[in-house]
Motif scaffolding. Structure first.
Motif, PDB file in Angstrom:
ATOM      1  N   ALA A 275      37.847  38.948  46.477  1.00 33.68           N
ATOM      2  CA  ALA A 275      37.706  39.990  45.401  1.00 33.68           C
ATOM      3  C   ALA A 275      36.281  39.443  44.451  1.00 33.68           C
ATOM      4  CB  ALA A 275      38.843  39.665  44.504  1.00 33.68           C
ATOM      5  N   THR A 276      35.946  40.337  43.759  1.00 34.45           N
ATOM      6  CA  THR A 276      34.794  40.066  43.043  1.00 34.45           C
ATOM      7  C   THR A 276      35.110  39.137  41.930  1.00 34.45           C
ATOM      8  OG1 THR A 276      35.255  41.932  41.453  1.00 34.45           O
ATOM      9  CG2 THR A 276      33.776  42.304  43.208  1.00 34.45           C
ATOM     10  N   ALA A 277      34.235  38.550  41.089  1.00 34.79           N
ATOM     11  CA  ALA A 277      34.764  37.604  40.202  1.00 34.79           C
ATOM     12  C   ALA A 277      35.385  37.812  39.062  1.00 34.79           C
ATOM     13  CB  ALA A 277      33.348  36.751  39.611  1.00 34.79           C
ATOM     14  N   ASP A 278      35.195  39.201  38.581  1.00 36.45           N
ATOM     15  CA  ASP A 278      36.059  39.827  37.684  1.00 36.45           C
ATOM     16  C   ASP A 278      37.440  40.081  38.082  1.00 36.45           C
ATOM     17  OD1 ASP A 278      34.859  42.052  38.878  1.00 36.45           O
ATOM     18  OD2 ASP A 278      33.989  42.601  37.115  1.00 36.45           O
ATOM     19  N   GLY A 279      37.628  40.330  39.343  1.00 30.96           N
ATOM     20  CA  GLY A 279      38.625  40.923  39.915  1.00 30.96           C
ATOM     21  C   GLY A 279      38.964  42.397  40.041  1.00 30.96           C
ATOM     22  N   ALA A 280      37.625  43.103  39.749  1.00 35.33           N
ATOM     23  CA  ALA A 280      37.838  44.425  39.671  1.00 35.33           C
ATOM     24  C   ALA A 280      37.738  45.335  41.007  1.00 35.33           C
ATOM     25  CB  ALA A 280      36.892  45.091  38.659  1.00 35.33           C
ATOM     26  N   ALA A 281      37.190  44.521  41.908  1.00 38.20           N
ATOM     27  CA  ALA A 281      37.171  44.992  43.314  1.00 38.20           C
ATOM     28  C   ALA A 281      37.287  44.268  44.260  1.00 38.20           C
ATOM     29  CB  ALA A 281      35.642  45.895  43.462  1.00 38.20           C
ATOM     30  N   VAL A 282      38.015  44.596  45.390  1.00 39.55           N
ATOM     31  CA  VAL A 282      38.476  43.962  46.466  1.00 39.55           C
ATOM     32  C   VAL A 282      37.768  44.435  47.872  1.00 39.55           C
ATOM     33  CG1 VAL A 282      40.345  43.042  47.837  1.00 39.55           C
ATOM     34  CG2 VAL A 282      40.610  43.286  45.337  1.00 39.55           C
ATOM     35  N   TRP A 283      37.264  43.432  48.508  1.00 47.65           N
ATOM     36  CA  TRP A 283      36.757  43.860  50.053  1.00 47.65           C
ATOM     37  C   TRP A 283      37.538  43.343  50.890  1.00 47.65           C
ATOM     38  CZ3 TRP A 283      32.097  46.473  50.923  1.00 47.65           C
ATOM     39  CH2 TRP A 283      31.197  46.881  49.664  1.00 47.65           C
ATOM     40  N   VAL A 284      37.898  44.071  52.062  1.00 46.75           N
ATOM     41  CA  VAL A 284      38.756  44.071  53.246  1.00 46.75           C
ATOM     42  C   VAL A 284      37.823  44.200  54.438  1.00 46.75           C
ATOM     43  CG1 VAL A 284      40.725  44.268  51.863  1.00 46.75           C
ATOM     44  CG2 VAL A 284      39.818  46.181  53.575  1.00 46.75           C
ATOM     45  N   ALA A 285      37.927  43.321  55.423  1.00 45.69           N
ATOM     46  CA  ALA A 285      37.312  43.377  56.609  1.00 45.69           C
ATOM     47  C   ALA A 285      38.200  42.963  58.027  1.00 45.69           C
ATOM     48  CB  ALA A 285      36.000  42.573  56.552  1.00 45.69           C
ATOM     49  N   GLY A 286      37.704  43.612  59.042  1.00 51.93           N
ATOM     50  CA  GLY A 286      38.458  43.140  60.319  1.00 51.93           C
ATOM     51  C   GLY A 286      37.853  43.578  61.550  1.00 51.93           C
ATOM     52  N   ASP A 287      38.421  43.792  62.481  1.00 55.71           N
ATOM     53  CA  ASP A 287      38.287  44.349  63.750  1.00 55.71           C
ATOM     54  C   ASP A 287      37.464  45.537  64.063  1.00 55.71           C
ATOM     55  OD1 ASP A 287      39.421  41.976  64.594  1.00 55.71           O
ATOM     56  OD2 ASP A 287      40.993  42.704  65.823  1.00 55.71           O
TER      57      ASP A 287
ATOM     58  N   GLY B   3      30.647  37.431  46.079  1.00 53.46           N
ATOM     59  CA  GLY B   3      30.161  36.811  44.872  1.00 53.46           C
ATOM     60  C   GLY B   3      30.011  37.670  43.950  1.00 53.46           C
ATOM     61  N   GLY B   4      29.975  37.430  42.402  1.00 55.94           N
ATOM     62  CA  GLY B   4      29.474  38.153  41.666  1.00 55.94           C
ATOM     63  C   GLY B   4      30.650  39.336  40.886  1.00 55.94           C
ATOM     64  N   SER B   5      30.151  39.946  39.891  1.00 61.29           N
ATOM     65  CA  SER B   5      31.035  40.858  39.345  1.00 61.29           C
ATOM     66  C   SER B   5      31.119  42.176  40.038  1.00 61.29           C
ATOM     67  CB  SER B   5      30.804  41.077  37.628  1.00 61.29           C
ATOM     68  OG  SER B   5      31.071  39.721  37.263  1.00 61.29           O
ATOM     69  N   ALA B   6      31.900  43.054  39.869  1.00 57.19           N
ATOM     70  CA  ALA B   6      32.067  44.494  40.412  1.00 57.19           C
ATOM     71  C   ALA B   6      30.735  45.261  39.970  1.00 57.19           C
ATOM     72  CB  ALA B   6      33.345  44.951  39.819  1.00 57.19           C
ATOM     73  N   GLY B   7      30.222  45.916  40.936  1.00 54.17           N
ATOM     74  CA  GLY B   7      28.902  46.625  40.711  1.00 54.17           C
ATOM     75  C   GLY B   7      27.559  45.929  40.825  1.00 54.17           C
ATOM     76  N   GLU B   8      27.907  44.628  40.868  1.00 51.82           N
ATOM     77  CA  GLU B   8      26.657  43.736  41.332  1.00 51.82           C
ATOM     78  C   GLU B   8      27.259  42.793  42.270  1.00 51.82           C
ATOM     79  OE1 GLU B   8      26.817  41.204  37.458  1.00 51.82           O
ATOM     80  OE2 GLU B   8      25.385  42.444  37.406  1.00 51.82           O
TER      81      GLU B   8
ATOM     82  N   ARG C 136      24.485  40.005  55.465  1.00 49.66           N
ATOM     83  CA  ARG C 136      24.489  39.838  53.943  1.00 49.66           C
ATOM     84  C   ARG C 136      24.217  41.339  53.559  1.00 49.66           C
ATOM     85  NH1 ARG C 136      21.068  39.941  49.821  1.00 49.66           N
ATOM     86  NH2 ARG C 136      21.800  38.474  47.816  1.00 49.66           N
ATOM     87  N   GLY C 137      25.142  41.622  52.304  1.00 45.77           N
ATOM     88  CA  GLY C 137      24.921  43.078  51.770  1.00 45.77           C
ATOM     89  C   GLY C 137      25.048  42.675  50.215  1.00 45.77           C
ATOM     90  N   GLU C 138      24.621  44.037  49.596  1.00 48.52           N
ATOM     91  CA  GLU C 138      24.515  43.955  48.087  1.00 48.52           C
ATOM     92  C   GLU C 138      25.303  45.191  47.717  1.00 48.52           C
ATOM     93  OE1 GLU C 138      20.701  43.483  46.524  1.00 48.52           O
ATOM     94  OE2 GLU C 138      20.659  41.308  47.038  1.00 48.52           O
ATOM     95  N   PHE C 139      25.866  45.268  46.472  1.00 46.06           N
ATOM     96  CA  PHE C 139      26.494  46.483  46.142  1.00 46.06           C
ATOM     97  C   PHE C 139      26.073  46.722  44.833  1.00 46.06           C
ATOM     98  CE2 PHE C 139      29.827  49.128  44.442  1.00 46.06           C
ATOM     99  CZ  PHE C 139      29.982  50.041  45.384  1.00 46.06           C
ATOM    100  N   ASP C 140      25.496  48.030  44.450  1.00 43.70           N
ATOM    101  CA  ASP C 140      25.718  48.489  43.182  1.00 43.70           C
ATOM    102  C   ASP C 140      26.130  49.949  43.036  1.00 43.70           C
ATOM    103  OD1 ASP C 140      23.470  50.102  44.452  1.00 43.70           O
ATOM    104  OD2 ASP C 140      21.981  48.763  43.710  1.00 43.70           O
ATOM    105  N   GLU C 141      25.779  50.530  42.086  1.00 46.37           N
ATOM    106  CA  GLU C 141      26.076  51.855  41.599  1.00 46.37           C
ATOM    107  C   GLU C 141      25.795  52.869  42.635  1.00 46.37           C
ATOM    108  OE1 GLU C 141      22.483  53.392  38.853  1.00 46.37           O
ATOM    109  OE2 GLU C 141      24.319  52.946  38.117  1.00 46.37           O
ATOM    110  N   ASP C 142      24.803  52.692  43.661  1.00 45.75           N
ATOM    111  CA  ASP C 142      24.374  53.363  44.721  1.00 45.75           C
ATOM    112  C   ASP C 142      25.231  53.067  46.029  1.00 45.75           C
ATOM    113  OD1 ASP C 142      22.442  54.655  43.074  1.00 45.75           O
ATOM    114  OD2 ASP C 142      21.007  53.350  43.492  1.00 45.75           O
ATOM    115  N   GLY C 143      25.920  52.032  45.921  1.00 46.16           N
ATOM    116  CA  GLY C 143      26.681  51.739  47.292  1.00 46.16           C
ATOM    117  C   GLY C 143      26.133  50.464  47.922  1.00 46.16           C
ATOM    118  N   PRO C 144      26.428  50.093  48.985  1.00 53.91           N
ATOM    119  CA  PRO C 144      25.967  48.795  49.792  1.00 53.91           C
ATOM    120  C   PRO C 144      24.801  49.228  50.446  1.00 53.91           C
ATOM    121  CG  PRO C 144      27.830  49.984  51.278  1.00 53.91           C
ATOM    122  CD  PRO C 144      27.713  50.719  49.663  1.00 53.91           C
ATOM    123  N   SER C 145      23.849  48.124  50.339  1.00 50.52           N
ATOM    124  CA  SER C 145      22.748  47.888  51.229  1.00 50.52           C
ATOM    125  C   SER C 145      22.757  46.640  52.007  1.00 50.52           C
ATOM    126  CB  SER C 145      21.468  48.069  50.484  1.00 50.52           C
ATOM    127  OG  SER C 145      21.473  46.917  49.499  1.00 50.52           O
TER     128      SER C 145
END
Length: 439
Positions: free
Chosen positions: A203-215, A248-253, A267-276
């Motif tokens: 989860a993000t540091a502020d708990g506003a978003a959660v990422w899940v990953a798998g096979d 790492g970081g808060s939701a949106g960054e 490695r990825g980064e997520f902002d208002e435009d989505g992940p890169s």
């Protein structure tokens, strides 16, 4: 009317009590000692009599009938005059007070206030008792590990905690959300509805978003408020099996790190435009990476199956190998707290601690340790049928055993902790939906 006591009765009562005090014992000893010396000089008889007579006389003149009690510490040496007055006036003629026989006298306003104040001091208020009992019950609830019912029989591989509750993921693409009211299935067959197993969650540091990953590259971002998910499967066109995810970081960054069985970190980064996404790198020799952890958006650790633990200080753009030296088991999970401060578990039941200079092993279990998590000074590890925890500067680990509950993943946040495992096993300490504030 007040019941008065004659001075004669007072002295007799005093002397009876006085003969049981230590002062009387000393006076008697003095009488005996000086009496024996009269054969030397007959004037010792004066001292003998004085030793026996003077102490009780002085005490009675100073304190009256209560002198013996004062000597023995049963009363204050200088009682308040009002207290003595109240004591001597406790027997009241009911005919004078206007109270019929068999009825209780009504206290005056002052007496009622004083008695209520005394009662408040002597006995805790019922609301205080209830509050105390609730606090005790809450503390017991926080400290006690108990099993909870999860709405699945699938193996659960990982779990994350936020202020909003918990998220657990497992085989078949199942993703569960848990709060104080129980568990809810949010995903039953993965983010792409293809039934691929989910192996990691963070989860993000502020708990506003959660990422899940798998096979097969399965990946999704979940809004922790609405539990709506967005499918980002196959990031950077990679469809390998993700063995772990860290955020790492808060939701949106957000900074996102994904690791796989080919020894890669994406490695990825997520902002208002989505992940890169950047290009994947290999911190080690290419051995499968078991786990990854981000302390914040910059500092993190990962471990592989070849005794490698790697530290990043730039958010996963680069890594430096920091150990482990001399590990006999295969590393299964890693948890960092600060620069040059991390822990790694192994399948031989050992936790390895790194302090920036050396690795120190600590055997906790005879079976595999599969997961470890940290929150400030709290550490929780899990494995076959057991959870281990410690906090502060404690040297020893507390062990909690659970029959037929092989545990694979663990999370801790404040006083709350949770571990998940085989056949939907879930054990938790504290209310998983209780808010504890940000990290």
């Amino acid at each position: 009317m007040a019941v008065e006591r004659s001075s004669e009765d007072g002295f007799v009562a005093f002397f009876r009590s006085y003969t049981k005090t230590w002062v009387h014992a000393v006076s008697t000893a003095g009488l005996t000692a000086f009496g024996l010396l009269t054969f030397v000089n007959r004037w010792f008889v004066v001292l003998a009599l004085a030793a026996y007579v003077v102490p009780p006389a002085a005490l009675y003149l100073a304190h009256g009938a209560d002198a013996a009690d004062v000597v023995e510490g049963r009363r204050d040496s200088e009682p308040d005059g009002k207290e003595l007055e109240a004591e001597t006036d406790t027997v009241v003629d009911r005919s004078e007070s206007g109270v019929a026989e068999g009825e209780e006298a009504k206290p005056s306003a002052d007496a009622g206030r004083n008695s209520s104040d005394a009662a408040a001091d002597a006995e805790p208020n019922s609301s205080d008792i209830a509050a105390g009992e609730s606090a005790t019950a809450e503390d017991d609830e926080v400290r006690e590990w108990t099993g909870t019912d999860a709405p699945t029989d699938e193996d659960l591989h990982d779990v994350a905690l936020t202020d909003r509750g918990a998220c657990a993921v497992g085989d078949g693409g199942v993703a569960l959300s848990g709060d104080g009211d129980g568990w809810t299935v949010q995903l039953s067959d993965g983010p792409a509805a293809d039934g691929n197993d989910l192996t990691g969650v963070d989860a993000t540091a502020d708990g506003a978003a959660v990422w899940v990953a798998g096979d097969s590259g399965a990946l999704a971002r979940i809004d922790a408020e609405t539990w709506r998910h967005t499918d980002y499967t196959a990031p950077a066109d990679i469809t390998d099996n993700w063995t772990g995810v860290a955020v790492g970081g808060s939701a949106g960054e957000e900074t996102i790190l994904l690791v796989n069985g080919s020894g890669q970190v994406l490695r990825g980064e997520f902002d208002e435009d989505g992940p890169s996404w950047g290009d994947p790198i290999k911190p080690g020799s290419g051995s499968s990476i078991s786990a990854v952890d981000l302390v914040d958006a910059s500092l993190g650790y990962c471990c592989d199956t070849n005794d490698g633990v790697f530290e990043t200080t730039d958010g996963g753009r680069s890594f430096e190998r920091v150990g482990v030296d001399g590990a006999s088991g295969t590393l299964t999970d890693v948890a960092g707290a600060d620069r040059d401060d991390c822990l790694a578990t192994a399948d031989d039941g050992v936790v390895h601690r790194y302090d920036g200079r050396a690795w120190t092993p600590d055997r906790l279990h005879d079976d595999e340790l599969a997961g470890i998590a940290r929150w400030e000074d709290r550490i929780v590890a899990c494995g076959e049928d057991a959870v281990f925890e410690r906090s502060g500067t404690a040297d020893d680990w507390d062990r909690h055993e659970f029959e037929d509950a092989a545990l694979y993943g663990v999370a801790v946040r404040g006083e709350r902790a949770i571990a998940v495992g085989e056949d939907g096993s879930v054990v938790a300490r504290g209310a998983i939906g209780r808010s504890t504030g940000g990290r």
